[in-house]
Motif scaffolding. Sequence first.
Motif, PDB file in Angstrom:
ATOM      1  N   VAL A 225       0.822  -1.208   0.000  1.00 25.34           N
ATOM      2  CA  VAL A 225       0.000   0.000   0.000  1.00 25.34           C
ATOM      3  C   VAL A 225       0.858   1.260   0.000  1.00 25.34           C
ATOM      4  N   GLY A 226       1.915   1.261   0.789  1.00 35.02           N
ATOM      5  CA  GLY A 226       2.777   2.442   0.857  1.00 35.02           C
ATOM      6  C   GLY A 226       3.393   2.810  -0.472  1.00 35.02           C
ATOM      7  N   ALA A 227       3.636   1.811  -1.328  1.00 29.43           N
ATOM      8  CA  ALA A 227       4.283   2.064  -2.617  1.00 29.43           C
ATOM      9  C   ALA A 227       3.366   2.734  -3.618  1.00 29.43           C
ATOM     10  N   VAL A 228       2.058   2.707  -3.366  1.00 26.78           N
ATOM     11  CA  VAL A 228       1.117   3.263  -4.347  1.00 26.78           C
ATOM     12  C   VAL A 228       0.376   4.487  -3.809  1.00 26.78           C
ATOM     13  N   LEU A 229       0.769   4.986  -2.656  1.00 26.12           N
ATOM     14  CA  LEU A 229       0.079   6.145  -2.098  1.00 26.12           C
ATOM     15  C   LEU A 229       0.190   7.364  -3.014  1.00 26.12           C
TER      16      LEU A 229
END
Length: 260
Positions: A225-229
Motif C-alpha cells: 500500500v505504501g508504494a502506491v500512495l
Amino acid sequence: MGDGALGRIAALVRQDGRLLVRDPSPLIVRTVMPLLLMSFMQPLFRAALRADDVRGATGAEQGVPGMAVMFLFFLVNIVGFAMFREHGWHTWDRLRAGPARPFELVAGRLVVPLVVAVVQLAVVFAAGGLLFGLRVTGSYAALVLVGVPLALCVVMVGMALVALCRTIAQLSVFANLLALLFAGLGGALTPRSALPDWARPLAPGVPSYWAMRGFSAVILDGGGVGAVLLPAGVLCAFAAGLTAVTLFFFRAEHRKLSWS
C-alpha cells in the motif's frame, strides 16, 4: 444531503441498472476486447519487458494492466451516452421539471458506471492471471487502492465531456481520442522506459501514467500500500479536478443533441 435527495439519486441509479441489465453487450465487449488483444500482443510485451531487464517476464506484467487501463477509458463513451440518451428520448426536460437538483442528476449517473469500471478492472486482472499467467508479487489491497480512483477518473472524464460537449458525436470523438492518447502517453501500450523522448515529459500529465506506475509497483516490484500512495493520490487529484470542471460547466438547461 437529505433523505429526499438520496432517494432521487437512488431512483436514477436503479434506472441505469435496469438499462444495463437489459443490454449488457457493450460492456461485455469492452471486457473481452482487452483479453483478445492481449492474446496477440503478449509476445511483444514479453520482448519489451525482457529488453528492460525484467527477468522471467511473461508479458502479462505489462499487457494485462496496460490493456485494462486502455479499455477502461473507452468506458467514457458509456458514461456520456447515459446522459445524452435522456435528451434523445426527450425525457431530460421531465427530469429537470422534477424535484431533483442538477447535482443530483449528475450524482445519480455516477454510481452504475463507477461500479461497472471497478468490475471490469477486476475481471480483466483475474482473467489475466488465469489465461496469461499474470503474477502479482505485491499487495492486492494496493491494486485496489490504485484501481478505484482510476475508475473514478474514467467516470469523471465522461462527466466532464458531457458538460463540455453539445452533441454525442463530439463526445464520441473526444472520448476515443483521449482513450488512445492516455494509452500511449501513460505507458499502457509499452513500458514507460520505452516511450519516445518527446512523450516522457508529457506522460505525468495523464491519469493513465499514474495508474500504470501504481500497477507496475505492485506487479513488478512487489510493492504494498505504501508504494502506491503517491499514484493513488494523484489519481484522486485528477478525479477532483475533473469533478470541478463538471460542476463548473454543467448546466441542466443546456440542450444536448444525440446526433450531429
